[in-house]
Each structure stands twice: as structure tokens, then as C-alpha cells.
Write a protein that holds these residues in place. Structure first.
Motif, PDB file in Angstrom:
ATOM      1  N   THR A   1     -36.377   3.845  28.827  1.00 36.16           N
ATOM      2  CA  THR A   1     -37.405   4.701  28.239  1.00 36.16           C
ATOM      3  C   THR A   1     -38.762   4.470  28.895  1.00 36.16           C
ATOM      4  O   THR A   1     -39.645   5.323  28.823  1.00 36.16           O
ATOM      5  N   LYS A   2     -38.899   3.300  29.517  1.00 39.25           N
ATOM      6  CA  LYS A   2     -40.155   2.974  30.183  1.00 39.25           C
ATOM      7  C   LYS A   2     -40.008   2.937  31.704  1.00 39.25           C
ATOM      8  O   LYS A   2     -40.954   2.554  32.404  1.00 39.25           O
ATOM      9  N   ASN A   3     -38.835   3.291  32.208  1.00 40.87           N
ATOM     10  CA  ASN A   3     -38.585   3.249  33.660  1.00 40.87           C
ATOM     11  C   ASN A   3     -38.939   1.888  34.248  1.00 40.87           C
ATOM     12  O   ASN A   3     -39.560   1.803  35.320  1.00 40.87           O
ATOM     13  N   THR A   4     -38.552   0.843  33.559  1.00 45.24           N
ATOM     14  CA  THR A   4     -38.965  -0.499  33.967  1.00 45.24           C
ATOM     15  C   THR A   4     -37.793  -1.471  33.918  1.00 45.24           C
ATOM     16  O   THR A   4     -36.975  -1.423  32.989  1.00 45.24           O
ATOM     17  N   VAL A   5     -37.760  -2.343  34.915  1.00 49.09           N
ATOM     18  CA  VAL A   5     -36.815  -3.450  34.914  1.00 49.09           C
ATOM     19  C   VAL A   5     -37.615  -4.748  34.885  1.00 49.09           C
ATOM     20  O   VAL A   5     -38.704  -4.830  35.468  1.00 49.09           O
ATOM     21  N   TYR A   6     -37.099  -5.727  34.168  1.00 45.70           N
ATOM     22  CA  TYR A   6     -37.806  -6.980  33.973  1.00 45.70           C
ATOM     23  C   TYR A   6     -36.986  -8.150  34.524  1.00 45.70           C
ATOM     24  O   TYR A   6     -35.758  -8.100  34.574  1.00 45.70           O
ATOM     25  N   LEU A   7     -37.709  -9.207  34.869  1.00 38.68           N
ATOM     26  CA  LEU A   7     -37.065 -10.463  35.225  1.00 38.68           C
ATOM     27  C   LEU A   7     -37.830 -11.576  34.525  1.00 38.68           C
ATOM     28  O   LEU A   7     -38.958 -11.890  34.911  1.00 38.68           O
ATOM     29  N   GLN A   8     -37.222 -12.114  33.482  1.00 36.65           N
ATOM     30  CA  GLN A   8     -37.799 -13.248  32.769  1.00 36.65           C
ATOM     31  C   GLN A   8     -37.305 -14.521  33.440  1.00 36.65           C
ATOM     32  O   GLN A   8     -36.082 -14.720  33.558  1.00 36.65           O
ATOM     33  N   MET A   9     -38.219 -15.339  33.873  1.00 38.01           N
ATOM     34  CA  MET A   9     -37.852 -16.577  34.558  1.00 38.01           C
ATOM     35  C   MET A   9     -38.411 -17.757  33.788  1.00 38.01           C
ATOM     36  O   MET A   9     -39.614 -17.834  33.533  1.00 38.01           O
ATOM     37  N   ASN A  10     -37.540 -18.670  33.408  1.00 41.27           N
ATOM     38  CA  ASN A  10     -37.915 -19.864  32.660  1.00 41.27           C
ATOM     39  C   ASN A  10     -37.595 -21.113  33.468  1.00 41.27           C
ATOM     40  O   ASN A  10     -36.875 -21.054  34.467  1.00 41.27           O
TER      41      ASN A  10
ATOM     42  N   ARG B   1     -31.456 -19.726  33.900  1.00 38.47           N
ATOM     43  CA  ARG B   1     -32.915 -19.843  33.778  1.00 38.47           C
ATOM     44  C   ARG B   1     -33.599 -18.484  33.774  1.00 38.47           C
ATOM     45  O   ARG B   1     -34.787 -18.401  33.463  1.00 38.47           O
ATOM     46  N   SER B   2     -32.871 -17.449  34.125  1.00 39.77           N
ATOM     47  CA  SER B   2     -33.486 -16.130  34.268  1.00 39.77           C
ATOM     48  C   SER B   2     -32.696 -15.080  33.498  1.00 39.77           C
ATOM     49  O   SER B   2     -31.482 -15.223  33.315  1.00 39.77           O
ATOM     50  N   THR B   3     -33.418 -14.039  33.095  1.00 41.62           N
ATOM     51  CA  THR B   3     -32.785 -12.920  32.401  1.00 41.62           C
ATOM     52  C   THR B   3     -33.324 -11.624  32.968  1.00 41.62           C
ATOM     53  O   THR B   3     -34.544 -11.408  32.969  1.00 41.62           O
ATOM     54  N   ILE B   4     -32.425 -10.779  33.431  1.00 44.76           N
ATOM     55  CA  ILE B   4     -32.817  -9.458  33.894  1.00 44.76           C
ATOM     56  C   ILE B   4     -32.508  -8.456  32.794  1.00 44.76           C
ATOM     57  O   ILE B   4     -31.495  -8.576  32.090  1.00 44.76           O
TER      58      ILE B   4
ATOM     59  N   ARG C   1     -42.764 -13.535  33.451  1.00 45.07           N
ATOM     60  CA  ARG C   1     -41.981 -12.320  33.266  1.00 45.07           C
ATOM     61  C   ARG C   1     -42.450 -11.298  34.279  1.00 45.07           C
ATOM     62  O   ARG C   1     -43.595 -10.828  34.210  1.00 45.07           O
ATOM     63  N   LEU C   2     -41.589 -10.973  35.197  1.00 42.79           N
ATOM     64  CA  LEU C   2     -41.900  -9.966  36.196  1.00 42.79           C
ATOM     65  C   LEU C   2     -41.471  -8.593  35.689  1.00 42.79           C
ATOM     66  O   LEU C   2     -40.451  -8.471  35.015  1.00 42.79           O
ATOM     67  N   SER C   3     -42.254  -7.589  36.051  1.00 46.59           N
ATOM     68  CA  SER C   3     -41.929  -6.211  35.704  1.00 46.59           C
ATOM     69  C   SER C   3     -41.882  -5.367  36.966  1.00 46.59           C
ATOM     70  O   SER C   3     -42.598  -5.640  37.928  1.00 46.59           O
ATOM     71  N   CYS C   4     -41.074  -4.356  36.935  1.00 49.16           N
ATOM     72  CA  CYS C   4     -40.984  -3.406  38.036  1.00 49.16           C
ATOM     73  C   CYS C   4     -40.955  -2.007  37.429  1.00 49.16           C
ATOM     74  O   CYS C   4     -39.969  -1.631  36.784  1.00 49.16           O
ATOM     75  N   ALA C   5     -42.034  -1.286  37.636  1.00 51.77           N
ATOM     76  CA  ALA C   5     -42.135   0.070  37.108  1.00 51.77           C
ATOM     77  C   ALA C   5     -41.721   1.068  38.181  1.00 51.77           C
ATOM     78  O   ALA C   5     -42.197   0.990  39.324  1.00 51.77           O
ATOM     79  N   ALA C   6     -40.861   1.999  37.802  1.00 55.39           N
ATOM     80  CA  ALA C   6     -40.347   2.985  38.749  1.00 55.39           C
ATOM     81  C   ALA C   6     -40.854   4.375  38.409  1.00 55.39           C
ATOM     82  O   ALA C   6     -40.982   4.729  37.229  1.00 55.39           O
ATOM     83  N   SER C   7     -41.138   5.126  39.450  1.00 57.73           N
ATOM     84  CA  SER C   7     -41.509   6.523  39.252  1.00 57.73           C
ATOM     85  C   SER C   7     -40.240   7.363  39.171  1.00 57.73           C
ATOM     86  O   SER C   7     -39.145   6.883  39.469  1.00 57.73           O
ATOM     87  N   GLY C   8     -40.396   8.609  38.776  1.00 57.34           N
ATOM     88  CA  GLY C   8     -39.240   9.497  38.775  1.00 57.34           C
ATOM     89  C   GLY C   8     -38.588   9.611  37.419  1.00 57.34           C
ATOM     90  O   GLY C   8     -38.810   8.799  36.527  1.00 57.34           O
TER      91      GLY C   8
ATOM     92  N   SER D   1     -45.150  -6.313  39.047  1.00 55.95           N
ATOM     93  CA  SER D   1     -46.295  -7.011  38.484  1.00 55.95           C
ATOM     94  C   SER D   1     -45.785  -8.232  37.742  1.00 55.95           C
ATOM     95  O   SER D   1     -44.581  -8.377  37.514  1.00 55.95           O
ATOM     96  N   GLY D   2     -46.729  -9.100  37.361  1.00 58.77           N
ATOM     97  CA  GLY D   2     -46.359 -10.241  36.541  1.00 58.77           C
ATOM     98  C   GLY D   2     -46.271 -11.563  37.277  1.00 58.77           C
ATOM     99  O   GLY D   2     -46.062 -12.607  36.650  1.00 58.77           O
ATOM    100  N   GLY D   3     -46.418 -11.530  38.585  1.00 58.45           N
ATOM    101  CA  GLY D   3     -46.405 -12.778  39.329  1.00 58.45           C
ATOM    102  C   GLY D   3     -47.662 -13.586  39.085  1.00 58.45           C
ATOM    103  O   GLY D   3     -48.600 -13.134  38.423  1.00 58.45           O
ATOM    104  N   GLY D   4     -47.685 -14.806  39.625  1.00 60.84           N
ATOM    105  CA  GLY D   4     -48.856 -15.638  39.472  1.00 60.84           C
ATOM    106  C   GLY D   4     -48.558 -17.081  39.797  1.00 60.84           C
ATOM    107  O   GLY D   4     -47.501 -17.409  40.360  1.00 60.84           O
ATOM    108  N   LEU D   5     -49.508 -17.919  39.455  1.00 62.14           N
ATOM    109  CA  LEU D   5     -49.383 -19.370  39.668  1.00 62.14           C
ATOM    110  C   LEU D   5     -49.005 -20.026  38.350  1.00 62.14           C
ATOM    111  O   LEU D   5     -49.678 -19.808  37.324  1.00 62.14           O
ATOM    112  N   VAL D   6     -47.962 -20.819  38.377  1.00 60.48           N
ATOM    113  CA  VAL D   6     -47.483 -21.471  37.164  1.00 60.48           C
ATOM    114  C   VAL D   6     -47.010 -22.875  37.522  1.00 60.48           C
ATOM    115  O   VAL D   6     -46.564 -23.113  38.649  1.00 60.48           O
TER     116      VAL D   6
END
Length: 126
Positions: free
Chosen positions: A74-83, A66-69, A19-26, A7-12
Motif C-alpha cells: 500500500t506504500k510501495n515500500t520494502v523494509y530491511l530491519q537489521m538488529n 538478525r534481519s527481517t525483510i 531500519r532501511l526503507s526502499c520506496a518505489a515509484s509506479g 533511506s534509513g542508513g546511518g552510523l550505529v
């Protein structure tokens, strides 16, 4: 089996941030090596960034600085901040997971990863 939902995509506008997020199950997310890849129309999928189970980080030259992963186990999530986004960053961004440690060039290869999300569209306008 792991399910990944981005999630987190869009038009910019160029120069903006997302900031993109990736939520994982399990329940074993912390044991997974995680990566972000992208695919632009008419182009091959390419590596963007990855983070190991211990927090080691890898970036493609095209996004380095320009980016930070990051990941939050604790939230089963990985992020990608893109500037400082550029029009050439326009693509569908996918997160990927591998249930084992990765070494060397395997970080950068899509076939290394076992699980993939459906992707989130990032469009950067000029």
C-alpha cells in the motif's frame, strides 16, 4: 520504469539496529520481486535478503536471524530491519526490483534484478 529510493542508513554502534526503507515509484509495485544487496569498500556486491510478490522470504546466512525483510504494497515500500549489527555489516545497501517472479538461485544474483536504487550507507562502529 521503476525508481527506487533507499533511506534509513546511518552510523550505529555494534549491537545496534537500523531500519532501511526502499520506496518505489509506479503503480505495479505489488508485482515486483524485491531484494536488498550490499557492497562494502573493496568487496563485491553481495545478496542480503529478498521478498517475493507473495511474501516468501530469503536471507543470506550472514544476516539470517538478525534481519527481517518486509514489504508494504500500500506504500510501495520494502523494509530491511537489521538488529545486532556488526562492524562487518558496514556497506552501502541497495534495494533492487525485478518485474517478474523469481525462482531458485536467481533470487541471490544481482544480474537478475532490473532496477536499482542509489543506496544508503550503513556504518557500524566498534
Amino acid at each position: 520504469q521503476v525508481q527506487l529510493v533507499e533511506s534509513g542508513g546511518g552510523l550505529v554502534q555494534a549491537g545496534g539496529s537500523l531500519r532501511l526503507s526502499c520506496a518505489a515509484s509506479g503503480r505495479t509495485f505489488s508485482s515486483y520481486s524485491m531484494g536488498w544487496f550490499r557492497q562494502a569498500p573493496g568487496k563485491e556486491r553481495e545478496f542480503v535478503a529478498a521478498i517475493s510478490r507473495s511474501g516468501m522470504i530469503y536471507y543470506a546466512d550472514s544476516v539470517k536471524g538478525r534481519s527481517t525483510i518486509s514489504r508494504d504494497n500500500t506504500k510501495n515500500t520494502v523494509y530491511l530491519q537489521m538488529n545486532s549489527l556488526k562492524t562487518e555489516d558496514t556497506a552501502v545497501y541497495h534495494c533492487a526490483a525485478a518485474p517478474r517472479p523469481l525462482y531458485g538461485s536467481s533470487w541471490y544474483l544481482g544480474q537478475t534484478y532490473d532496477y536499482w536504487g542509489q543506496g544508503t550507507q550503513v556504518t557500524v562502529s566498534s
